[in-house]
Motif scaffolding. Sequence first.
Motif: not given
Length: 84
Positions: A21-33, A52-60
């Motif tokens: 969960n910490l890694v996913v939250l860090a990825a969300f913050v990095a994606w936002g930046a 980036g959107y495709a990667g975040m969709g897969l991560l979600i």
Amino acid sequence: MKAIAHYFWRHPRRTGFILLNLVVLAAFVAWGAFTTDMSRQGIGGVPNLMLGYAGMGLLIVLWIFAWLAWASMVVRRQIARRHS
């Protein structure tokens, strides 16, 4: 501090789930930046933005799957405790 380390060492699944969960939250913050930086590049930044959107969709999707697997494990353990 030693007691905290011992607690997490005794529960490796819980520790791994917390770290996930910490890694996913860090990825969300990095994606936002990353996406705010892409908006300044104009049309040239669109492929990177879509990647980036495709990667975040897969991560979600994977994050939701991890939560469902965790919930399934917890429910099965609770049911097994009640029947024993």
